[in-house]
Design a protein around this motif. Structure first.
Motif, PDB file in Angstrom:
ATOM      1  N   GLN A 142       0.797  -1.208  -0.001  1.00  0.00           N
ATOM      2  CA  GLN A 142       0.125   0.045   0.121  1.00  0.00           C
ATOM      3  C   GLN A 142       0.971   1.358   0.046  1.00  0.00           C
ATOM      4  O   GLN A 142       0.623   2.286   0.735  1.00  0.00           O
ATOM      5  N   ARG A 144       3.891   1.674   0.972  1.00  0.00           N
ATOM      6  CA  ARG A 144       5.033   1.615   2.046  1.00  0.00           C
ATOM      7  C   ARG A 144       6.250   1.457   1.834  1.00  0.00           C
ATOM      8  O   ARG A 144       7.247   1.669   2.283  1.00  0.00           O
ATOM      9  N   LYS A 362      -3.219   8.506   6.540  1.00  0.00           N
ATOM     10  CA  LYS A 362      -2.972   7.125   7.322  1.00  0.00           C
ATOM     11  C   LYS A 362      -1.441   6.827   7.113  1.00  0.00           C
ATOM     12  O   LYS A 362      -1.174   5.718   7.313  1.00  0.00           O
ATOM     13  N   VAL A 363      -0.583   7.817   7.149  1.00  0.00           N
ATOM     14  CA  VAL A 363       0.782   7.473   6.908  1.00  0.00           C
ATOM     15  C   VAL A 363       1.222   6.741   8.226  1.00  0.00           C
ATOM     16  O   VAL A 363       2.118   5.775   8.006  1.00  0.00           O
ATOM     17  N   ALA A 364       0.864   7.206   9.455  1.00  0.00           N
ATOM     18  CA  ALA A 364       1.171   6.433  10.629  1.00  0.00           C
ATOM     19  C   ALA A 364       0.369   5.137  11.033  1.00  0.00           C
ATOM     20  O   ALA A 364       0.752   4.548  12.114  1.00  0.00           O
ATOM     21  N   ASP A 365      -0.629   4.769  10.176  1.00  0.00           N
ATOM     22  CA  ASP A 365      -1.394   3.438  10.504  1.00  0.00           C
ATOM     23  C   ASP A 365      -0.539   2.184  10.197  1.00  0.00           C
ATOM     24  O   ASP A 365       0.157   2.293   9.292  1.00  0.00           O
ATOM     25  N   GLY A 366      -0.806   1.249  10.986  1.00  0.00           N
ATOM     26  CA  GLY A 366      -0.506  -0.153  10.792  1.00  0.00           C
ATOM     27  C   GLY A 366       0.997  -0.382  11.286  1.00  0.00           C
ATOM     28  O   GLY A 366       1.578  -1.243  10.979  1.00  0.00           O
ATOM     29  N   VAL A 367       1.680   0.646  12.107  1.00  0.00           N
ATOM     30  CA  VAL A 367       3.065   0.233  12.596  1.00  0.00           C
ATOM     31  C   VAL A 367       2.916  -0.717  13.508  1.00  0.00           C
ATOM     32  O   VAL A 367       3.978  -1.777  13.410  1.00  0.00           O
TER      33      VAL A 367
END
Lengths: 370, 332
Positions: A142, A144, A362-367
């Motif tokens: 996505q 990243r 959503k740049v910091a989502d899912g870390v």
């Protein structure tokens, strides 16, 4: 019938016979198998490698699709659609396709960044690859990550990181879980000639041998690690000679012949599945384009040698010739297969260019996994 | 419920988790046949076999990578390093592969890295370091730092069940401490059965009104001693053990500072690049108006960890240094 077999092997090779190997000349009609301390040349009888028509078409489609996907990506890069840089595996198609085509659906592939063909052979859809390269929302990461750092979990393809060498221990771990789960699966990984100089490579080979893991390691020796030729990378005549030091069999093969790759890798995978332990296969090709899209190859490469390999060891052309010569496919069938692959790659590219970019919110989502 | 050592608590957590879930396995140097450098896994290989208690070759990067590869396929490896210092062999595996994997949408990496850390009687430069400073800035890693036997057991179980990579810092100094020798706030009975300690919840070791003393790891000892000294001088110090650095219990920190208005941050690691800098910044950014004095920090000397006893003593934060800082803050 098995044309490539130990029964047909030559007398053991004396170590001095291996010095000064010329990969272009010396692998033309044979390959080297090292078991214990004995190395033998195994002659290749091409008639015996002749696939049935269905297999022949499948392999042809994959080789041609690999070339077409990478060419589409290359032109997309030139048109400004790929952020960052791009690495391709032109010249490596046979090694990628011939090896990964031997894996079962449930088995894991741990590729490196020049194994587009392995992704395709394992079932990674071209649209997903394209969307990933373009940094779009539908790529598996996505947006990243980029390049073939991407994995594709639905088809059990792992991602990789840029630190070359690191993936061999990871692959050993994937093989370790197959071993303790006793599921009869083997794991295939690829590494480059440069990657074999890392400590990680050594640590992984040692661990795999000690634990007798179901792991097949293919070294794609494309004769350049960025700008470094083999003569500055290692001093042994073939990297396959490291295998007996680790306590596993080694092979040196022509990595531009998809059928030879398929034959040797499938035997090694079968042996691994049966609990016979790991194997090391040096698969030699020539990197037919620069390290990355920014690389000026002619600054440092032996262009005469490169042209020779391009003329005589282009994996796609070679397979075309074989199929015609051995009357597996007609020239018309081959042309149609190329056209299909080209159309599939271009459709995937056009579709991926319409895919939206990921949401910056959503740049910091899912870390973290929840 | 019983009073057990920190080491016994860790062993119990590993044993119970291995009994509970067959995907949990241990890998490291000398952990099977030898029972581990600090004997945390003594007897494990006899019970669980060589496939689940793997004696790895001397190759931290190799076996860490292998453990990560196993985690990708659904195993739950617990990796032991003989000393936390040796984790530097493995940075690319942990920092570049494991930490970012979920963010890159490549699936969870449920793995625990056990790091026996910090100073312990002249360990010298390569057997004494505080590893949190290397990992704190990397997104995707949780960092646990239990200071009591209760937390050691409950947090190790929590780490094993977590779907993220966890840097699990163990304090060698605490392994053998007899519970009866510990100060009361650290002398906590440990349940025999199953329990977990959720991450991101600080523990107030001692309540106070005048000053907040934030700490974690080995320096809970100095913190409690110093707070005792200040109490005899009529100053009430609240001592908070962070327990996990990622996630961080920001609310507990801010609430305490709002109450006391003064903050001392204490850790065994050096101040520069230490976690304390980030804690100070958070407090300054979020509750500056509640502060009645500048934030103070106490940490190790700005040098590598020296070996010779007088040098090591001078390097480490001491109760005396903490008392001095607290007094200055109280007087401000």
């Amino acid at each position: 019938m098995r044309a490539i077999s130990y029964a047909a092997a030559s007398e053991p090779v004396r170590p001095e016979e291996l010095t000064g190997l010329d990969f272009h000349r010396d692998l033309a009609d044979r390959y080297l198998a090292i078991e214990g301390l004995e190395a033998r040349w195994i002659p290749i009888h091409r008639e015996g490698l002749r696939p049935d028509k269905e297999t022949a078409l499948r392999l042809h489609h994959l080789l041609s699709l690999t070339r077409a996907v990478e060419e589409s990506l290359d032109s997309a890069f030139r048109a400004g659609h790929i952020p960052g840089t791009a690495f391709f595996g032109r010249g490596n198609e046979a090694s990628s396709v011939g090896s990964a085509a031997c894996l079962r659906d449930e088995e894991w592939l741990v590729p490196m960044h020049r194994n587009c063909g392995a992704h395709l052979a394992k079932g990674h859809p071209p649209y997903s690859i394209m969307a990933h390269f373009f940094g779009r929302a539908d790529g598996p990461s996505q947006g990243r990550d980029g390049n073939f750092h991407v994995g594709y979990r639905p088809k059990r393809i792992t991602q990789l990181i840029s630190h070359i060498g690191t993936m061999v221990p990871i692959a050993a771990g994937v093989a370790w879980s197959a071993k303790v789960r006793r599921n009869g699966q083997a794991v295939l990984t690829h590494i480059g000639d440069g990657g074999t100089s890392t400590g990680d490579f050594h640590e992984a080979m040692n661990f795999a041998a000690v634990q007798k893991l179901p792991l097949v390691v293919v070294i794609d020796n494309n004769q350049y690690a960025y700008k470094t030729p083999p003569s500055d990378q290692y001093a042994c005549p073939t990297l396959a000679l490291r295998a007996p030091g680790y306590g596993m069999p080694g092979f040196l093969i022509d990595g531009t012949d998809v059928l030879v790759v398929r034959e040797v890798v499938s035997q090694a995978l079968d042996r691994a599945r049966r609990g016979g332990g790991p194997a090391l296969i040096e698969s030699v090709s020539m990197r037919l384009s620069g390290h990355s899209v920014y690389d000026r190859y002619a600054d440092y490469a032996d262009m005469e040698k490169l042209k020779l390999w391009e003329r005589e060891r282009d994996p796609v052309k070679r397979y075309d010739q074989f199929l015609v010569e051995y009357e597996v496919l007609t020239p018309e069938e081959i042309a149609a297969s190329h056209a299909r692959a080209r159309a599939e790659a271009e459709a995937a590219r056009d579709q991926a260019l319409k895919c939206p970019f990921p949401d910056p919110g959503k740049v910091a989502d899912g870390v973290f996994a929840e | 419920m019983s009073l057990i050592t920190y080491r016994e608590a860790l062993s119990a957590a590993l044993w119970e988790e291995m009994e509970r879930d067959e995907n949990v396995f241990l890998i490291g140097e000398d952990i099977g046949l030898g029972g581990g450098a600090f004997y945390v896994t003594k007897g494990f290989q006899q019970r669980f076999g060589r496939d689940r208690v793997v004696d790895a070759p001397l190759s931290e990067a190799g076996f860490t990578g292998a453990a990560i590869g196993a985690a990708l396929t659904g195993m739950r490896p617990v990796v032991e390093y003989q000393f936390a210092d040796f984790v530097t062999e493995t940075f690319k595996m942990i920092v570049d592969f494991a930490a970012g994997n979920h963010y890159r949408r490549m699936g969870p990496v449920p793995i625990v890295f056990r790091l026996p850390a910090a100073a312990l009687v002249s360990g010298g430069p390569y057997h004494s370091q505080n590893p949190e400073i290397w990992f704190f800035g990397t997104p995707g890693l949780k960092i646990a730092a239990p200071a009591t036997a209760y937390d050691a057991k409950g947090m190790l179980k929590q780490a094993i069940r977590d779907d993220n990579p966890v840097i699990f810092i163990e304090y060698k100094k605490f392994y053998s401490y007899r519970p009866e020798d510990l100060p009361a706030p650290l002398r906590i009975e440990v349940p025999e059965g199953d329990y977990t300690v959720p991450f991101g919840q600080a523990r107030t070791l001692r309540e106070g009104e005048d000053l907040t003393l934030l700490t974690f790891g080995t320096t809970v000892l100095e913190a409690l001693e110093a707070a005792q000294v200040l109490e005899s001088e009529g100053v009430s110090v609240e001592v908070i053990d962070l327990r996990t650095l990622v996630p961080l219990d920001k609310e507990a920190i801010l609430a305490s500072v709002r109450k006391t208005g003064k903050l001392l941050i204490l850790h065994e690691a050096r101040k520069r690049g230490g976690v304390g800098g980030e804690l100070a910044a958070i407090v300054a950014e979020e509750v500056f108006e509640h502060l009645d004095a500048p934030i103070r920090r106490v940490g190790a000397a700005e040098s590598p960890v020296p070996l010779s006893p007088p040098l090591e003593k001078a390097y480490l934060p001491s109760t005396a240094k903490v008392v001095e800082a607290l007094r200055e803050l109280a007087a401000f």
